[in-house]
Design an enzyme around this catalytic site. Structure first.
Site, PDB file in Angstrom:
ATOM      1  N   GLY A 109       0.659  -1.418   0.010  1.00  0.00           N
ATOM      2  CA  GLY A 109      -0.051   0.126  -0.122  1.00  0.00           C
ATOM      3  C   GLY A 109       1.043   1.162  -0.055  1.00  0.00           C
ATOM      4  N   THR A 131       2.604  -8.085  -0.622  1.00  0.00           N
ATOM      5  CA  THR A 131       2.479  -7.798   0.727  1.00  0.00           C
ATOM      6  C   THR A 131       1.951  -9.085   1.251  1.00  0.00           C
ATOM      7  OG1 THR A 131       1.218  -6.857   2.431  1.00  0.00           O
ATOM      8  CG2 THR A 131       0.222  -6.827   0.346  1.00  0.00           C
ATOM      9  N   ASP A 133       0.283  -9.073   3.700  1.00  0.00           N
ATOM     10  CA  ASP A 133      -1.214  -8.952   4.283  1.00  0.00           C
ATOM     11  C   ASP A 133      -2.441  -9.227   3.271  1.00  0.00           C
ATOM     12  OD1 ASP A 133       0.415  -8.175   6.276  1.00  0.00           O
ATOM     13  OD2 ASP A 133       0.215  -6.044   5.538  1.00  0.00           O
ATOM     14  N   ARG A 168      -4.857 -25.966  27.520  1.00  0.00           N
ATOM     15  CA  ARG A 168      -4.727 -24.635  27.546  1.00  0.00           C
ATOM     16  C   ARG A 168      -5.564 -23.819  26.266  1.00  0.00           C
ATOM     17  NH1 ARG A 168       1.653 -24.175  28.067  1.00  0.00           N
ATOM     18  NH2 ARG A 168       2.015 -24.082  30.308  1.00  0.00           N
ATOM     19  N   MET A 175      -0.017 -11.606  11.748  1.00  0.00           N
ATOM     20  CA  MET A 175       0.058 -10.227  10.955  1.00  0.00           C
ATOM     21  C   MET A 175      -1.098 -10.287   9.984  1.00  0.00           C
ATOM     22  SD  MET A 175       3.967  -9.949  10.084  1.00  0.00           S
ATOM     23  CE  MET A 175       5.273  -9.129  11.150  1.00  0.00           C
ATOM     24  N   GLU A 228      -3.592  -9.164  14.067  1.00  0.00           N
ATOM     25  CA  GLU A 228      -2.876  -8.140  14.864  1.00  0.00           C
ATOM     26  C   GLU A 228      -3.810  -6.600  14.979  1.00  0.00           C
ATOM     27  OE1 GLU A 228       0.864  -6.800  13.021  1.00  0.00           O
ATOM     28  OE2 GLU A 228      -0.175  -6.700  10.879  1.00  0.00           O
ATOM     29  N   ARG A 288      -2.445 -18.879  26.905  1.00  0.00           N
ATOM     30  CA  ARG A 288      -1.224 -18.337  26.749  1.00  0.00           C
ATOM     31  C   ARG A 288      -1.132 -17.687  25.329  1.00  0.00           C
ATOM     32  NH1 ARG A 288      -0.526 -19.248  31.243  1.00  0.00           N
ATOM     33  NH2 ARG A 288       1.001 -20.498  32.247  1.00  0.00           N
ATOM     34  N   GLN A 296       6.586 -14.790   9.934  1.00  0.00           N
ATOM     35  CA  GLN A 296       5.761 -15.031   8.639  1.00  0.00           C
ATOM     36  C   GLN A 296       6.221 -14.383   7.336  1.00  0.00           C
ATOM     37  OE1 GLN A 296       1.538 -14.143  10.673  1.00  0.00           O
ATOM     38  NE2 GLN A 296       3.049 -13.150  11.762  1.00  0.00           N
TER      39      GLN A 296
END
Length: 370
Positions: A109, A131, A133, A168, A175, A228, A288, A296
């Site tokens: 971007g 990217t 993303d 757990r 990301m 994130e 956790r 990544q």
């Protein structure tokens, strides 16, 4: 010889070298010279060059990162000494001095915004979408996304054993900037029952209830991918209020002040850890956090990314030879298409709520914490 420039900017992604190789080998066959600029836009601003010929491009297809290196500095804001300087004029001057026919910019971007600015300054520009993303508009996929998706999925697979052994809840921060493609894709591939995305503000109590339901059904562990950029309903309301204030600001100074508040909001860390503490409090289940971070981005590109980068790179080379500029070479199924850069720059591609991946997740009963 006809001469073309190329650079890689922004965050690194697997597949960049495959794209450089495809462009370099294709234009070389047509008698073109390809000049690589090191360190993103810094390279052309400060004239840091290397020739990308057949020898240089040999053996880099499988190598991660970028042999040109990269940086996030923008043409209009670049460090010179102790100051940030607009280096656009220097970039234009070096473009002219090398007698470039065009400049190829590979990035996400921010890179496309910078590329558009250079196009407006009079340069011939071609871009490639890169990217992890996958949040760049106008293209089905971006270089690096598939590799990062594979890493995130393998991480979820690996965490199953420790999560089940200790009974757990494992929150895995993934990301993706402000889009949920990586979290959604890896969550589906990794069999997650709760996935938290930027596109859907979550209620902590609802997430806790879903995890307790699993526990009551005898499922003694849960793995939760958390993008994130995922926000709780409270944080999303706060961000919406800040955005409204910015829109209503009466002057530049006031807008800049609110913008700094928004930047500070996104700079705040520890949201996933705070979520873990709250879930542990609400469920009494040990919780956790694993943050995958730059893992990544690393490693050898996947087969899909090598193919994508090669297809996009060869299509970019064909556009160069046809003198077609001002375009991004986009993935369109198994084909490529040319998209005007001005239609891409500044536009983020988020996960549509009716996307096939979303429909599949809802059919499976995946909770998004709504």
């Amino acid at each position: 010889m006809n001469c073309v420039g190329i650079l890689t900017a922004g965050g690194d992604s697997p597949g960049l070298n495959a794209a450089l190789r495809a462009i370099g080998k294709t234009v070389a066959r047509a008698g073109y010279r390809l000049i690589g600029f090191r360190d993103g836009f810094e390279g052309i601003a400060f004239d840091r060059t290397m020739v990308l010929d057949d020898l240089t491009c040999s053996g880099i297809l499988t190598v991660g990162g970028t042999i040109l290196h990269t940086s996030r500095h923008k043409p209009n804001r670049m460090p010179v000494g102790n100051s940030m300087v607009d280096m656009t004029e220097a970039i234009v001057a070096n473009y002219r001095r090398h007698q470039l026919e065009c400049l190829v910019c590979i990035g996400g971007g921010g890179t496309h915004k910078s590329a558009l600015a250079l196009q407006k300054a009079g340069l011939n520009i071609i871009t490639l979408p890169k990217t992890i993303d996958n949040d760049l508009a106008g293209t089905d996929n971006t270089i690096g996304f598939d590799s990062a998706l594979s890493v995130a999925t393998r991480a979820l697979d690996s965490l199953h054993s420790t999560a089940s052994s200790h009974k757990r809840i494992m929150l895995v921060e993934i990301m993706g900037h402000k889009a949920g493609w990586l979290a959604l894709g890896s969550g589906l591939a990794g069999g997650a029952d709760v996935i938290l995305l930027p596109e859907i503000p979550y209620r902590v109590e609802q997430v806790a209830e879903e995890l307790l339901r699993r526990s009551r059904e005898g499922k003694l562990f849960s793995i939760v991918p958390v993008a994130e950029g995922a926000l709780s309903v409270t944080d999303a309301a706060r961000l919406e209020e800040l955005s409204a204030r910015k829109e209503a600001a009466s002057g530049k100074e006031e807008r800049e002040a609110v913008k700094r508040e928004i930047d500070q909001f996104w700079a705040e860390t520890g949201r996933t850890f705070a979520l873990a503490r709250k879930l542990e409090e609400l469920t009494a289940l040990e919780t956790r956090v694993t943050i995958l971070g730059h893992l990544q981005r690393g490693g050898s590109p996947s087969c899909a990314d090598r193919l994508l980068a090669t297809r996009l790179g060869s299509a970019a080379a064909r556009a160069i030879l046809a003198h077609q500029y001002g375009i991004m070479i986009a993935a369109d199924g198994e084909h490529t298409r040319q998209v005007p850069i001005e239609e891409v720059a500044g536009v983020r591609k988020v996960v549509p709520l009716d996307h096939p991946w979303m429909r599949a997740a809802r059919n499976l009963g995946v909770s998004f914490g709504e």
